[in-house]
Design a protein around this motif. Structure first.
Motif, PDB file in Angstrom:
ATOM      1  N   VAL A  60      -0.936 -58.904 -32.153  1.00 41.35           N
ATOM      2  CA  VAL A  60      -2.298 -59.078 -31.664  1.00 41.35           C
ATOM      3  C   VAL A  60      -2.402 -58.258 -30.397  1.00 41.35           C
ATOM      4  CG1 VAL A  60      -3.947 -60.744 -30.730  1.00 41.35           C
ATOM      5  CG2 VAL A  60      -2.438 -61.424 -32.596  1.00 41.35           C
ATOM      6  N   ASP A  61      -3.428 -57.436 -30.312  1.00 36.15           N
ATOM      7  CA  ASP A  61      -3.568 -56.689 -29.066  1.00 36.15           C
ATOM      8  C   ASP A  61      -5.017 -56.655 -28.607  1.00 36.15           C
ATOM      9  OD1 ASP A  61      -2.792 -54.610 -31.405  1.00 36.15           O
ATOM     10  OD2 ASP A  61      -4.516 -53.848 -30.315  1.00 36.15           O
ATOM     11  N   TRP A  62      -5.161 -56.899 -27.323  1.00 36.02           N
ATOM     12  CA  TRP A  62      -6.438 -56.727 -26.630  1.00 36.02           C
ATOM     13  C   TRP A  62      -6.111 -56.574 -25.163  1.00 36.02           C
ATOM     14  CZ3 TRP A  62      -5.086 -61.884 -27.141  1.00 36.02           C
ATOM     15  CH2 TRP A  62      -5.323 -62.699 -26.047  1.00 36.02           C
ATOM     16  N   GLY A  63      -6.999 -55.927 -24.461  1.00 29.50           N
ATOM     17  CA  GLY A  63      -6.773 -55.726 -23.031  1.00 29.50           C
ATOM     18  C   GLY A  63      -5.559 -54.869 -22.729  1.00 29.50           C
ATOM     19  N   GLY A  64      -5.173 -54.009 -23.677  1.00 30.00           N
ATOM     20  CA  GLY A  64      -4.045 -53.112 -23.439  1.00 30.00           C
ATOM     21  C   GLY A  64      -2.677 -53.737 -23.599  1.00 30.00           C
ATOM     22  N   GLU A  65      -2.609 -55.001 -24.053  1.00 32.05           N
ATOM     23  CA  GLU A  65      -1.313 -55.667 -24.256  1.00 32.05           C
ATOM     24  C   GLU A  65      -1.129 -56.033 -25.718  1.00 32.05           C
ATOM     25  OE1 GLU A  65       0.281 -58.851 -21.793  1.00 32.05           O
ATOM     26  OE2 GLU A  65      -1.380 -58.437 -20.410  1.00 32.05           O
ATOM     27  N   THR A  96     -15.982 -72.157 -20.712  1.00 29.79           N
ATOM     28  CA  THR A  96     -14.970 -71.404 -19.988  1.00 29.79           C
ATOM     29  C   THR A  96     -14.640 -72.113 -18.687  1.00 29.79           C
ATOM     30  OG1 THR A  96     -15.710 -69.351 -20.976  1.00 29.79           O
ATOM     31  CG2 THR A  96     -14.436 -69.176 -18.951  1.00 29.79           C
ATOM     32  N   LEU A  97     -13.387 -72.483 -18.522  1.00 34.76           N
ATOM     33  CA  LEU A  97     -12.963 -73.207 -17.327  1.00 34.76           C
ATOM     34  C   LEU A  97     -12.761 -72.278 -16.142  1.00 34.76           C
ATOM     35  CD1 LEU A  97     -10.440 -75.673 -18.968  1.00 34.76           C
ATOM     36  CD2 LEU A  97     -12.811 -76.080 -18.327  1.00 34.76           C
ATOM     37  N   LYS A  98     -12.183 -71.106 -16.382  1.00 30.22           N
ATOM     38  CA  LYS A  98     -11.922 -70.163 -15.298  1.00 30.22           C
ATOM     39  C   LYS A  98     -13.062 -69.164 -15.252  1.00 30.22           C
ATOM     40  CE  LYS A  98      -7.083 -70.378 -16.385  1.00 30.22           C
ATOM     41  NZ  LYS A  98      -6.071 -69.708 -17.127  1.00 30.22           N
ATOM     42  N   MET A  99     -13.643 -69.001 -14.099  1.00 31.58           N
ATOM     43  CA  MET A  99     -14.732 -68.048 -13.948  1.00 31.58           C
ATOM     44  C   MET A  99     -14.141 -66.700 -13.556  1.00 31.58           C
ATOM     45  SD  MET A  99     -17.254 -69.809 -14.834  1.00 31.58           S
ATOM     46  CE  MET A  99     -18.710 -68.955 -14.334  1.00 31.58           C
ATOM     47  N   THR A 100     -13.600 -65.983 -14.540  1.00 29.08           N
ATOM     48  CA  THR A 100     -12.969 -64.706 -14.277  1.00 29.08           C
ATOM     49  C   THR A 100     -13.593 -63.644 -15.157  1.00 29.08           C
ATOM     50  OG1 THR A 100     -11.291 -65.135 -15.954  1.00 29.08           O
ATOM     51  CG2 THR A 100     -10.735 -65.747 -13.703  1.00 29.08           C
ATOM     52  N   THR A 101     -13.369 -62.425 -14.829  1.00 30.82           N
ATOM     53  CA  THR A 101     -13.807 -61.328 -15.669  1.00 30.82           C
ATOM     54  C   THR A 101     -12.747 -61.118 -16.726  1.00 30.82           C
ATOM     55  OG1 THR A 101     -14.951 -60.301 -13.843  1.00 30.82           O
ATOM     56  CG2 THR A 101     -14.426 -58.892 -15.717  1.00 30.82           C
ATOM     57  N   VAL A 102     -13.176 -61.101 -17.981  1.00 28.34           N
ATOM     58  CA  VAL A 102     -12.240 -60.953 -19.087  1.00 28.34           C
ATOM     59  C   VAL A 102     -12.629 -59.724 -19.878  1.00 28.34           C
ATOM     60  CG1 VAL A 102     -11.354 -62.022 -21.167  1.00 28.34           C
ATOM     61  CG2 VAL A 102     -11.943 -63.440 -19.219  1.00 28.34           C
ATOM     62  N   GLU A 103     -11.810 -58.696 -19.799  1.00 22.21           N
ATOM     63  CA  GLU A 103     -11.985 -57.512 -20.628  1.00 22.21           C
ATOM     64  C   GLU A 103     -13.419 -57.004 -20.565  1.00 22.21           C
ATOM     65  OE1 GLU A 103     -10.337 -54.689 -22.854  1.00 22.21           O
ATOM     66  OE2 GLU A 103      -9.352 -56.124 -21.570  1.00 22.21           O
ATOM     67  N   GLY A 104     -13.967 -56.942 -19.358  1.00 20.35           N
ATOM     68  CA  GLY A 104     -15.315 -56.430 -19.213  1.00 20.35           C
ATOM     69  C   GLY A 104     -16.402 -57.451 -19.480  1.00 20.35           C
ATOM     70  N   HIS A 105     -16.022 -58.665 -19.839  1.00 21.82           N
ATOM     71  CA  HIS A 105     -16.994 -59.729 -20.110  1.00 21.82           C
ATOM     72  C   HIS A 105     -17.056 -60.618 -18.884  1.00 21.82           C
ATOM     73  CE1 HIS A 105     -16.973 -58.633 -24.317  1.00 21.82           C
ATOM     74  NE2 HIS A 105     -15.663 -58.618 -24.261  1.00 21.82           N
ATOM     75  N   LYS A 106     -18.221 -60.850 -18.364  1.00 21.27           N
ATOM     76  CA  LYS A 106     -18.352 -61.733 -17.210  1.00 21.27           C
ATOM     77  C   LYS A 106     -18.842 -63.088 -17.690  1.00 21.27           C
ATOM     78  CE  LYS A 106     -18.962 -58.418 -13.661  1.00 21.27           C
ATOM     79  NZ  LYS A 106     -18.706 -58.544 -12.294  1.00 21.27           N
ATOM     80  N   PRO A 107     -18.084 -64.138 -17.417  1.00 24.88           N
ATOM     81  CA  PRO A 107     -18.531 -65.474 -17.815  1.00 24.88           C
ATOM     82  C   PRO A 107     -19.702 -65.932 -16.959  1.00 24.88           C
ATOM     83  CG  PRO A 107     -16.353 -65.560 -16.804  1.00 24.88           C
ATOM     84  CD  PRO A 107     -16.788 -64.137 -16.815  1.00 24.88           C
TER      85      PRO A 107
END
Length: 154
Positions: free
Chosen positions: A62-67, A143-154
């Motif tokens: 599985v790959d996303w975000g370069g990993e 979403t519990l953590k308000m972080t930026t995920v792969e260009g998606h802003k919660p």
């Protein structure tokens, strides 16, 4: 009315949410919530079929975000699944726990090449049924953590 019971309803999710697949050690997967799709789908490339304790497993990447993450899960089936473009593809289907918000349940997930899609995961109506209501006007409601995920802003 006396003696009234308060019934708890399904959890409300937005049209996109972060999803965890704890037995696969995958957390914070950006997922599109899609009540039009029957089966949930994860961007994964099958590496090999293996057997553990007499049960069929599949090893996949599985790959996303370069990993790239190498995972193993119980291999339930290989099914013909019709994609949004109307073409039927034969896909491996795994069964694993899924977590959205504070709801944990076992889900069937097909492994597909989603490299052309905006989200590495799609949550279909079989996973949503009797657990969630979708409010398409919102995103990241669980979403519990308000972080930026792969260009998606919660």
């Amino acid at each position: 009315m006396t003696g009234e019971r308060k019934l708890e309803g399904p959890l409300v999710v937005g049209w996109r949410e972060l999803v965890d697949l704890p037995e696969l050690c995958l957390t914070g997967i950006p997922a599109k919530i899609d009540s039009g799709a029957r089966t949930s789908s994860l961007h994964g490339r099958v590496i090999e079929e293996i057997e553990r304790g007499g049960e069929p497993f599949v090893r996949f990447a599985v790959d996303w975000g370069g990993e790239e993450h190498i995972c193993e899960a119980v291999h339930v089936d290989i099914r013909g699944i019709t994609s949004s473009n109307g073409k039927t593809q034969r896909r491996y289907v795994i069964k694993t726990p899924m977590v959205i918000g504070n709801v944990r349940f076992r889900a069937e997930i097909s492994l597909a090449d989603r490299s052309d899609m905006k989200f590495p995961m799609l949550v279909g109506r079989s996973s949503l049924r009797r657990r969630f209501l979708v409010d398409s006007g919102y995103s990241w409601l669980q979403t519990l953590k308000m972080t930026t995920v792969e260009g998606h802003k919660p």
